[in-house]
Write a protein that holds these residues in place. Sequence first.
Motif, PDB file in Angstrom:
ATOM      1  N   ASP A  21      -4.501  -3.649  -6.664  1.00 27.90           N
ATOM      2  CA  ASP A  21      -4.954  -2.270  -6.657  1.00 27.90           C
ATOM      3  C   ASP A  21      -4.683  -1.630  -5.290  1.00 27.90           C
ATOM      4  OD1 ASP A  21      -6.876  -3.424  -5.050  1.00 27.90           O
ATOM      5  OD2 ASP A  21      -8.548  -2.942  -6.352  1.00 27.90           O
ATOM      6  N   PRO A  23      -6.654  -0.191  -2.936  1.00 29.68           N
ATOM      7  CA  PRO A  23      -7.438  -0.614  -1.773  1.00 29.68           C
ATOM      8  C   PRO A  23      -7.008  -1.977  -1.222  1.00 29.68           C
ATOM      9  CG  PRO A  23      -8.888   0.274  -3.446  1.00 29.68           C
ATOM     10  CD  PRO A  23      -7.522   0.130  -4.065  1.00 29.68           C
ATOM     11  N   THR A  24      -6.649  -2.909  -2.107  1.00 31.28           N
ATOM     12  CA  THR A  24      -6.179  -4.213  -1.648  1.00 31.28           C
ATOM     13  C   THR A  24      -4.874  -4.050  -0.883  1.00 31.28           C
ATOM     14  OG1 THR A  24      -7.243  -5.381  -3.485  1.00 31.28           O
ATOM     15  CG2 THR A  24      -5.439  -6.515  -2.381  1.00 31.28           C
ATOM     16  N   PHE A  28      -8.236  -2.648   2.554  1.00 36.07           N
ATOM     17  CA  PHE A  28      -9.659  -2.326   2.586  1.00 36.07           C
ATOM     18  C   PHE A  28     -10.504  -3.513   2.144  1.00 36.07           C
ATOM     19  CE2 PHE A  28      -8.128   2.058   2.357  1.00 36.07           C
ATOM     20  CZ  PHE A  28      -8.935   2.654   3.308  1.00 36.07           C
ATOM     21  N   ASP A  32     -16.207  -1.481   2.095  1.00 31.44           N
ATOM     22  CA  ASP A  32     -15.869  -0.285   2.879  1.00 31.44           C
ATOM     23  C   ASP A  32     -16.141   0.970   2.048  1.00 31.44           C
ATOM     24  OD1 ASP A  32     -14.558   1.839   4.231  1.00 31.44           O
ATOM     25  OD2 ASP A  32     -13.227   0.397   5.193  1.00 31.44           O
ATOM     26  N   ALA A  35     -13.324   3.072   0.315  1.00 30.40           N
ATOM     27  CA  ALA A  35     -12.661   2.616  -0.902  1.00 30.40           C
ATOM     28  C   ALA A  35     -13.634   2.482  -2.074  1.00 30.40           C
ATOM     29  CB  ALA A  35     -11.975   1.284  -0.649  1.00 30.40           C
ATOM     30  N   ALA A  38     -12.842   2.459  -6.030  1.00 29.69           N
ATOM     31  CA  ALA A  38     -11.399   2.410  -6.272  1.00 29.69           C
ATOM     32  C   ALA A  38     -10.891   1.000  -6.565  1.00 29.69           C
ATOM     33  CB  ALA A  38     -10.646   2.983  -5.069  1.00 29.69           C
ATOM     34  N   PHE A  39     -11.673  -0.012  -6.282  1.00 33.90           N
ATOM     35  CA  PHE A  39     -11.209  -1.385  -6.493  1.00 33.90           C
ATOM     36  C   PHE A  39     -11.050  -1.685  -7.973  1.00 33.90           C
ATOM     37  CE2 PHE A  39     -12.369  -1.961  -2.100  1.00 33.90           C
ATOM     38  CZ  PHE A  39     -11.397  -2.855  -1.663  1.00 33.90           C
ATOM     39  N   ALA A  45      -8.052  -6.530  -7.856  1.00 28.71           N
ATOM     40  CA  ALA A  45      -8.665  -6.507  -6.533  1.00 28.71           C
ATOM     41  C   ALA A  45      -8.724  -7.938  -6.010  1.00 28.71           C
ATOM     42  CB  ALA A  45     -10.069  -5.907  -6.600  1.00 28.71           C
TER      43      ALA A  45
END
Length: 108
Positions: A21, A23-24, A28, A32, A35, A38-39, A45
Amino acid sequence: MKDTLDLFRTTGTATLALVCDAPTRAGFDPGDPAAAGAFGREGVALAHLGDVRRLFDGVPLDRVRLALPGGLIGMWLLALCLVTAEEQGLAPDGLGGTTYEERPAATA
């Protein structure tokens, strides 16, 4: 990814493409606030070793081919996969696979 892992468990063969994803890919941490939420939206993730252990639970890594993204995130994931394989009793050369280059999403 769950469908691919289920297919592997049924047939015993698969190439598993780890598509992370956003964020990864951006590095992030799940905690956090930048993010938050959003994961796992459009990929897997995989923020730490525990995520990779959970993903490959019951999957003998010497019987699959891994397709990892290129660049820094691919190196990070390779390291996590190597540790997971070692915990399964495999030598590093027991892993097989390739890398792929992620393409940026089209903009409108």
